[in-house]
Structures are given as C-alpha cells and as structure tokens.
Scaffold this active site. Sequence first.
Site, mmCIF file in Angstrom:
data_model
loop_
_atom_site.group_PDB
_atom_site.id
_atom_site.type_symbol
_atom_site.label_atom_id
_atom_site.label_comp_id
_atom_site.label_asym_id
_atom_site.label_seq_id
_atom_site.Cartn_x
_atom_site.Cartn_y
_atom_site.Cartn_z
ATOM 1 N N GLU A 381 0.426 -1.094 -0.356
ATOM 2 C CA GLU A 381 -0.032 -0.192 0.169
ATOM 3 C C GLU A 381 0.802 1.442 0.084
ATOM 4 O OE1 GLU A 381 -2.673 -0.346 3.500
ATOM 5 O OE2 GLU A 381 -4.175 -1.209 1.501
ATOM 6 N N GLU A 461 -6.459 -7.851 -0.889
ATOM 7 C CA GLU A 461 -7.468 -7.477 0.507
ATOM 8 C C GLU A 461 -8.998 -6.993 0.436
ATOM 9 O OE1 GLU A 461 -4.921 -4.891 3.936
ATOM 10 O OE2 GLU A 461 -3.392 -5.903 2.208
HETATM 11 C C1 GAL Z 1 -4.258 -2.968 4.972
HETATM 12 C C2 GAL Z 1 -3.079 -3.010 5.154
HETATM 13 C C3 GAL Z 1 -3.745 -4.392 5.723
HETATM 14 C C4 GAL Z 1 -4.911 -3.756 7.099
HETATM 15 C C5 GAL Z 1 -5.862 -3.925 6.951
HETATM 16 C C6 GAL Z 1 -6.968 -4.141 7.148
HETATM 17 O O1 GAL Z 1 -4.832 -1.191 4.277
HETATM 18 O O2 GAL Z 1 -2.621 -3.170 4.341
HETATM 19 O O3 GAL Z 1 -2.192 -4.962 7.004
HETATM 20 O O4 GAL Z 1 -3.792 -3.178 8.186
HETATM 21 O O5 GAL Z 1 -6.082 -2.598 5.487
HETATM 22 O O6 GAL Z 1 -8.465 -3.658 6.862
#
Ligand code: GAL
Length: 748
Positions: A381, A461
């Site tokens: 990210e 994600e």
């Molecule tokens: C994303 C990140 C993860 C975690 C997640 C929580 O932005 O890559 O490591 O923090 O959010 O939803």
Amino acid sequence: MRSLIDFNDGWVFHEGFDGVLTTNPRPGRNVRLPHNAVELPFSYFDERDYQRAFTYQKEFEAEPGWAGKEVTLILDGAMANSVVYFNGVEIASHKDGYTPFGARFTGRLKEGKNLVVITVDGSENPQIPPFGGQIDYLTYAGIYREAWLRISAPVSIGNQKIETPDALAATKSVTVNADISNPQGLAYAGTLTATLKDKAGKTLGTASGVADGKSASLAIGGLTGIELWDIKNPALYTLELALDTQHGRDESATTFGFRTAEFTTEGFKLNGKLLKLRGLNRHQSFPYVGYALGRAAQERDAEILKHELHLNMVRTSHYPQSKYFLDRCDQLGLLVFEEIPGWQHIGGDVWKAEAVENVRRMIRRDWNHPSIVIWGVRINESQDDHDFYVETNRVAHELDTTRPTGGVRFITDSELLEDVYTMNDFILGNEELGGNRPRTPLRPQQEVTGLDRIVPYMITEYGGHMYPTKSYDQEQRQAEHVLRHLQVMNAAYGDPQIAGCIGWCAFDYNTHKDFGSGDRLCHHGVMDMFREPKFAAYAYASQCDADEEIVLKPVTFWARGERNIGGTLPLMILTNCEEVELRYGNQPPKRIGPDRENFPHLPHPPVVIDRRHFSAEELGLWGMRWEPAVITGYIGGKAVKEVKFADDPVAATLEAVADAEIVARHQTVRVIVRALDQAGNKLPFFPEPVAIEVTGAGKLLGPSIVPLRGGATGFWVEATSTGPIKVTTSNTRLGTTTLNLTAAQGTP
Ligand code: GAL
C-alpha cells in the site's frame, strides 16, 4: 558429510545490551529458541514494551570432529537488527527481521568454551523496513525462529535453484543451479551429482558434472510418469545433491514440484487450467508469544487455512514467513503470495537499499517452493516510486524468470511495473462515507488501473477495517460481516478478468495503538487470535465441494431477541448442501435451495431463509413463542448434516479439543475450549473464567486463568520433555475437562 545441529538450547537471555556481555558470560534467564523477548498480555498492553535491545549468550564447546570443517551458525529469523559476536569479535549482522542469516565460526573456534552473543533490537529503527512510519501489526522482538549449527566440508553446496522448464510436456526435465560455497577460497575440483527421487524414495534419474567454480548446473531429462503439483494432488519430488571434492563430501536434499502458474488477462492458470483464487491474508502472530512459535504451530496454521477454511491461497502479509509454514503449503497444495516487509511507508536511500535486498533474500530463500506463485515486490500500500520499484522488479525478474511479480497497492491509476496489478479494493462499505455510489463489492478493473487495456489482476485485500467484527459481536453484525465476504467473493468469481480475491484477513492480530479497537487488536479475522472461527470463516469454508467437507453453518445464535427488533430472519445458512430444511417447533418443515439470485457466481451460495418463506400465520406464530429448531442439509435427496438449536440454552458442557494427541518435544499443540449448551452449540455470551492447568511433560504458554470470548478460548501447550502431559480446564459451573496428551521425541 554435512550435519545440521539443533542449536536452540542453552541460551541465556538478558534485557538490554552492554558491550561487556560480548566477552563475559553472565547469569540470566535460561531460554530455548524460538524465543519471544517480552511476553505480552492478550490485549491492552503498551507495544513499546519490546521496542528495545536484548542480548542472548550461549557457551559451547567445539567437537573434535569439526576440525577442518566449515562451522556456521544459522539463524532462521530474529527481530531485528541482529549483531553476532563470537568470542568477543563482531562477526555478522543482519538488519531484516524476517529472513535467515549465517555467522561463520570457522577459524575462530577455540578449545574449551566458546561464547556466542547475539543482540537484537526491537525498536522500530527507521532505517529498516517495515519501520519509519505507522504499521498495522506488531514486530515482536527476539530470536523468534530456530538456530542451527551447520557443519560441512570447507567446499560445500550453497543455495540452489531448481526449475522445471517443461512441466506440462509428457517428457519432463528438471534443472538445478547450485552455488558452491567456498568461503576459504580453496583450490578445488569436484563432481556434483544430482539424484531425483519420488516421495517413496525411488530414484527417477541422475546427472553429474564437473564442479570447479562458484556454481554448477545439472539437468535431468527424459522424465516420464511425473505427477504435477496441484492443489488437490500436491505431488512433491526430492532433488538430492552430492558434491565430492578433495576437501570432502557434502550432501543436500530439496523438495520441489512440477507445475506451471500464470496470471493472464483471463485469470489465474495452474498447470494450464483456470483456477479462481480464494484466499485470506495471514499474519504470523500468536497471542502472548508474538512470533515465537515453532514448526508445529506454523504447520497447523497452513492446515487450518487449507482444511478448515478450504482456501486455495494465502498471502503472507506483509513479510516472508516461516519456512515450516511454506513447506506445509507445499505439502498441502495451498498457493502462496509472498511479499517483502513493509507497510505504506517508503524510507530513504538506506531503507530502500535494504528493501531491494529483502526482495533478493526472500526469493533466494523460497524459490523452490511450488506453492509460491507470485512475489510481492512493492511495499504494501505504498505510493508509486518509479526508480525504486523498477529496481525491485528488475531484481525479482533477474533472480526468478518463472514467477510473476505483483505489488500490493490501494491507490488507483498506479504505475504498473509488475506483471500483475494486485489491488486492495476496499470499496465495499464506502457508501457509508456518504458518496453517491451504491453498494459495490469490487470496482471494475479499468476504473482501478486507469489503463486502456485489461491486465492480469488480483484482489489482495477487502473487508478488514471496513467492518471490524469480534467473535462476541451481535449476531446481526456478524451476519453483515459474512455477507460482505460473500459479496466480494461472488463478484470475484463473476469476473473472469479477476484472478481471485484474498480477503483481510484469516486471524485477528495484535497491533499498534493507532489501529484496531484500542485493545491492541485488529478484530479483522474470520477467525480470532486462537484461530477459532467466527461466522465469516464459513463463508469461505462452505465454498469447498462436499466431498472435502460438508459445511452447514446457520449464521445465528438462535435467540429471539439478539437482533434488532427481534427474530432470526433473514437467516443465512452457509453450506455446500443442495438444499436445507428448517424445522421450527411443530411447524411444517421448509426446504430451501441456495440463493443463486443474489450470489450467482459463488460455487456454493448460502441458503437464505427470510419472511418470504413463511405464511402470515406462520410468521405470527414465530412472534408468539420461541421454539427449538433443526436445520438439515441435503445432498442428492439425502440428509447429510444436521444442526439443532435449543430454545432455552443453558450452560451444559465445557469442551476442550487439542489439535493433536501427540506433540513432539519442544513443539506446541493448540487447545480450544468451548462452553456449550445442551444442543452442543457455543454459548456466545458466557464470558466466564476458565482455569487451565498443565502438568507432566508440558507447560502452558500464557495465563492460567482466561475468560471465554464468544463462547470459546484457546491456548498453546509446549512439550518440554517426553512423557504424558495432562491438561485440565475448569469452570466453576461447567466442571473440569481433562485431556491426556503425549510428548514424544521429535525434532525442532
Ligand atoms: C490494509 C492493510 C492491512 C491492514 C488492513 C486492515 O490497508 O494493507 O495491513 O491494515 O488494511 O483492513
């Protein structure tokens, strides 16, 4: 011949670092590796507690048989910024907390006692990835993986890369390129021999050639009857190497598989066949002990992901994970997305150089794992950084021409330097921010990439902070948690241009104060920190075929007044059955099929029972009184699974289940404790204490009195020697449950 000596015992642990410790053995706490520098409570602790220096000392005597050999200490992982001193001299250092490193003792060993001292520094040093900004996870200090002493001939086999260039051809071959380790720079001439064996130990082919340089390559061709490595049949082969030189013989053995893996614009292909990827992210942390659990616990996590959650992929967010975890993924047929350490922040030049080295170290450590199908070469990210990411991609492609790169971003219109655009798409739930976009599970690919063409694309994600959900949250919230995971999966399944989706995340994890629920926990898992499933776990599990496991999980606690306004409708039943029957009290049973209308693309849509399925009269009766229910799953017209709910749940049983009855010495076994009602269902709101006692050849990791959370808790028991281990769990109302385990001789 090479030997690898277990070097995990006999360390003396000290708080802080003092130069005097490099030369003087001091009494301290005797510990065994893997070791966590600061034991933490379950929640509400100060994460700065471990962000400081610690020292490990160990005295040992060299054995006469080591004379003339190379003697190297190998540390599989230490957090972080490690420095190794040997008999008072600094001999090695390694900043990264996630990759192995060695320290040569050769030529420095003396008669009598030798002293090895390792300092680690748990502070978040801004020169070292992932540090320098805020990160949403913890990096617990300590030598948290195993240590080995490698004794070998002075000229020995180093790292090796095994490739299967024509894996899909009827006649296959395997090539190996082995580094020859010759740290003394000796003149040598020798022969390298490769032997290919199947899992039964049968020799399938051999090759040999001259070895007289820095590396040597061999190929074994003409192989027929080889099985491909696949998610259903993860066939593994072993390549044994032997190096014979005038300085002695060295041998090694590496497992690998024959397979192809490609990300295309039509999706992901394993061995040429399309496979929709269905995965979750995994952090390698555990309650109390942080990162410091050994082989059995690492393997168990892979087993949970493969056999309980029925995933076909895991992302090792956000760093290289234990070799035991990856080995188990190879054995189980669980695909892996592995990535370098980092979280949103990109540091200065020194930091970036270290990140590029992390790419190199990760790939060189792990390139023989058939389970790994993509390398993550961006800081998770982070923003675009052209030169930096040109370099991480260059290094990855130069080292490994067989695997694509990805780089996980959350920004749109990001510069695509990788082979696969890997995106954290958190659009679902965004309508709550007040935008005018209706509820959307995933954005169209080109809206995200901004490119004028379709590219290989994967969702890495979703979920997570958009909808944190605790195992003890209200049923309605948990149902929404389930729904969100299902909707994104459905969208990914429905779009052939998406290789698959990897949700956030498998297990709850400890984090910094700036993230999570203030309790130092991100309750983002589909399982809690003990790996006990929340309802959302079954959104994934139910996607497997029924021949793997029949899943039937109603998303309810079956209580009349738990939801807002009351009742249990709409009732989602996560299942891979063809039909589900609900019997409510004495009402006529209802048979209902999967909701293909709302989840047309899922392999196994949930069954959703709602008001439409009842007459006004029936609904009226539901309002009048509360009844027990029986939910039955049917396949091919036959009842295959049943769940019963009591209308008057009372605390009936304290269940304790261990993952295994036999645990190898020094390994751990997980025990899950559940408070059940008379129908065998968990009591979600029974936050009573459970006392745990471990006697015999084992010890308890963590506190001995713990509350039930969401009707369950868990703990790990470590086998300290061999013999019986007795584990008792008790609750004043539910009595005592005893488990008799056995600690057996084993390897670390
Ligand atoms: C994303 C990140 C993860 C975690 C997640 C929580 O932005 O890559 O490591 O923090 O959010 O939803």
